[in-house]
Scaffold this motif. Structure first.
Motif, mmCIF file in Angstrom:
data_model
loop_
_atom_site.group_PDB
_atom_site.id
_atom_site.type_symbol
_atom_site.label_atom_id
_atom_site.label_comp_id
_atom_site.label_asym_id
_atom_site.label_seq_id
_atom_site.Cartn_x
_atom_site.Cartn_y
_atom_site.Cartn_z
ATOM 1 N N LEU A 1 0.802 -1.225 0.000
ATOM 2 C CA LEU A 1 0.000 0.000 0.000
ATOM 3 C C LEU A 1 0.834 1.274 0.000
ATOM 4 O O LEU A 1 0.350 2.313 -0.424
ATOM 5 N N LEU A 2 2.059 1.226 0.481
ATOM 6 C CA LEU A 2 2.915 2.411 0.450
ATOM 7 C C LEU A 2 4.100 2.189 -0.493
ATOM 8 O O LEU A 2 5.156 2.807 -0.333
ATOM 9 N N THR A 3 3.899 1.320 -1.475
ATOM 10 C CA THR A 3 4.943 1.081 -2.468
ATOM 11 C C THR A 3 4.395 1.372 -3.858
ATOM 12 O O THR A 3 3.218 1.159 -4.126
ATOM 13 N N ALA A 4 5.254 1.835 -4.730
ATOM 14 C CA ALA A 4 4.825 2.208 -6.079
ATOM 15 C C ALA A 4 4.224 1.020 -6.830
ATOM 16 O O ALA A 4 3.326 1.192 -7.663
ATOM 17 N N ARG A 5 4.689 -0.187 -6.535
ATOM 18 C CA ARG A 5 4.203 -1.341 -7.284
ATOM 19 C C ARG A 5 2.741 -1.653 -6.969
ATOM 20 O O ARG A 5 2.099 -2.420 -7.690
ATOM 21 N N GLY A 6 2.193 -1.015 -5.941
ATOM 22 C CA GLY A 6 0.791 -1.233 -5.619
ATOM 23 C C GLY A 6 -0.157 -0.355 -6.414
ATOM 24 O O GLY A 6 -1.371 -0.448 -6.244
ATOM 25 N N TYR A 7 0.382 0.466 -7.311
ATOM 26 C CA TYR A 7 -0.437 1.463 -7.996
ATOM 27 C C TYR A 7 -0.153 1.456 -9.492
ATOM 28 O O TYR A 7 1.005 1.472 -9.903
ATOM 29 N N GLY A 8 -1.212 1.485 -10.269
ATOM 30 C CA GLY A 8 -1.054 1.423 -11.708
ATOM 31 C C GLY A 8 -1.350 2.720 -12.426
ATOM 32 O O GLY A 8 -0.946 2.902 -13.569
ATOM 33 N N ASP A 9 -2.028 3.625 -11.771
ATOM 34 C CA ASP A 9 -2.389 4.892 -12.407
ATOM 35 C C ASP A 9 -1.863 6.045 -11.568
ATOM 36 O O ASP A 9 -2.112 6.097 -10.362
ATOM 37 N N TRP A 10 -1.202 6.957 -12.240
ATOM 38 C CA TRP A 10 -0.533 8.049 -11.551
ATOM 39 C C TRP A 10 -0.950 9.390 -12.141
ATOM 40 O O TRP A 10 -1.179 9.516 -13.351
ATOM 41 N N GLY A 11 -0.979 10.378 -11.274
ATOM 42 C CA GLY A 11 -1.204 11.736 -11.726
ATOM 43 C C GLY A 11 0.130 12.448 -11.897
ATOM 44 O O GLY A 11 1.184 11.919 -11.552
ATOM 45 N N GLN A 12 0.057 13.649 -12.431
ATOM 46 C CA GLN A 12 1.278 14.447 -12.493
ATOM 47 C C GLN A 12 1.565 14.966 -11.094
ATOM 48 O O GLN A 12 0.701 14.977 -10.253
ATOM 49 N N GLY A 13 2.744 15.339 -10.836
ATOM 50 C CA GLY A 13 3.109 15.756 -9.499
ATOM 51 C C GLY A 13 2.842 17.217 -9.234
ATOM 52 O O GLY A 13 2.618 18.020 -10.139
ATOM 53 N N THR A 14 2.883 17.551 -7.949
ATOM 54 C CA THR A 14 2.803 18.940 -7.530
ATOM 55 C C THR A 14 3.977 19.201 -6.594
ATOM 56 O O THR A 14 4.254 18.415 -5.683
ATOM 57 N N LEU A 15 4.682 20.290 -6.840
ATOM 58 C CA LEU A 15 5.928 20.561 -6.126
ATOM 59 C C LEU A 15 5.661 21.253 -4.803
ATOM 60 O O LEU A 15 4.972 22.284 -4.759
ATOM 61 N N VAL A 16 6.234 20.705 -3.765
ATOM 62 C CA VAL A 16 6.211 21.332 -2.445
ATOM 63 C C VAL A 16 7.647 21.719 -2.090
ATOM 64 O O VAL A 16 8.544 20.877 -2.088
ATOM 65 N N THR A 17 7.841 22.983 -1.815
ATOM 66 C CA THR A 17 9.154 23.485 -1.436
ATOM 67 C C THR A 17 9.056 24.118 -0.068
ATOM 68 O O THR A 17 8.234 25.024 0.147
ATOM 69 N N VAL A 18 9.868 23.633 0.852
ATOM 70 C CA VAL A 18 9.867 24.159 2.211
ATOM 71 C C VAL A 18 11.183 24.879 2.441
ATOM 72 O O VAL A 18 12.246 24.264 2.483
ATOM 73 N N SER A 19 11.097 26.167 2.560
ATOM 74 C CA SER A 19 12.308 26.966 2.683
ATOM 75 C C SER A 19 11.978 28.299 3.324
ATOM 76 O O SER A 19 10.902 28.857 3.132
ATOM 77 N N SER A 20 12.942 28.818 4.075
ATOM 78 C CA SER A 20 12.768 30.143 4.657
ATOM 79 C C SER A 20 13.391 31.207 3.755
ATOM 80 O O SER A 20 13.346 32.391 4.082
#
Length: 126
Positions: free
Chosen positions: A107-126
Motif C-alpha cells: 500500500l505504500l509502495t509504487a508497485r501497488g499502484y497502476g495509475d498516476w497523476g502528475q506531481g505537484t511541487l512542495v518546497t519548504v524553505s525560509s
C-alpha cells in the motif's frame, strides 16, 4: 482514469499545505489512493494511503503525526494535509490509484499502484 494533484507551493518551515488529488474515470470506493513524494536525487517514497477497503489510512513513519489523508467521495477528491512542514519534506508529490484488495505490504509502495497523476511541487524553505 485520471488523477490530478495540486496544491503545492513554497512554504516556510513549520507551515502547512493541503494537497488535493482529483480523480475521474473511476470511483474512489473501488480503489486505494496513495500519496508519494520524490525529492531531487532520491527514490519515490510512499507517504500515505487511503484504502476504501475498510476506510483505513496508512502513513509512513517519517510523516506520522504531521500528515493527514482524507477523502471526499462527492468531490472525487483525496486530500493530504501536511502540517509542521520541514525542509526535508521538499519534493514533488504524486497521487496514484491502485486496487483496494492489494496486500498491506504494497500500500505504500509504487508497485501497488497502476495509475498516476502528475506531481505537484512542495518546497519548504525560509
Amino acid at each position: 482514469v485520471q488523477l490530478q494533484a495540486c496544491g503545492g507551493g513554497l512554504v516556510q518551515p513549520g507551515g502547512s499545505l493541503r494537497l488535493s488529488c482529483v480523480v475521474s474515470g473511476f470511483t474512489l470506493d473501488d480503489s486505494a489512493i496513495g500519496w508519494f513524494r520524490q525529492a531531487s536525487g532520491k527514490e519515490r517514497e510512499g507517504v500515505s494511503c487511503f484504502n476504501s477497503r475498510g476506510g483505513i489510512t496508512y502513513y509512513a513513519d517519517s510523516v506520522k503525526g504531521r500528515f493527514t489523508i482524507s477523502r471526499d467521495s462527492f468531490k472525487n477528491t483525496v486530500y493530504l494535509q501536511i502540517d509542521g512542514l520541514k525542509p526535508e519534506d521538499t519534493a514533488v508529490y504524486y497521487c496514484a490509484a491502485g486496487s483496494k484488495t492489494q496486500i498491506l505490504s504494497t500500500l505504500l509502495t509504487a508497485r501497488g499502484y497502476g495509475d498516476w497523476g502528475q506531481g505537484t511541487l512542495v518546497t519548504v524553505s525560509s
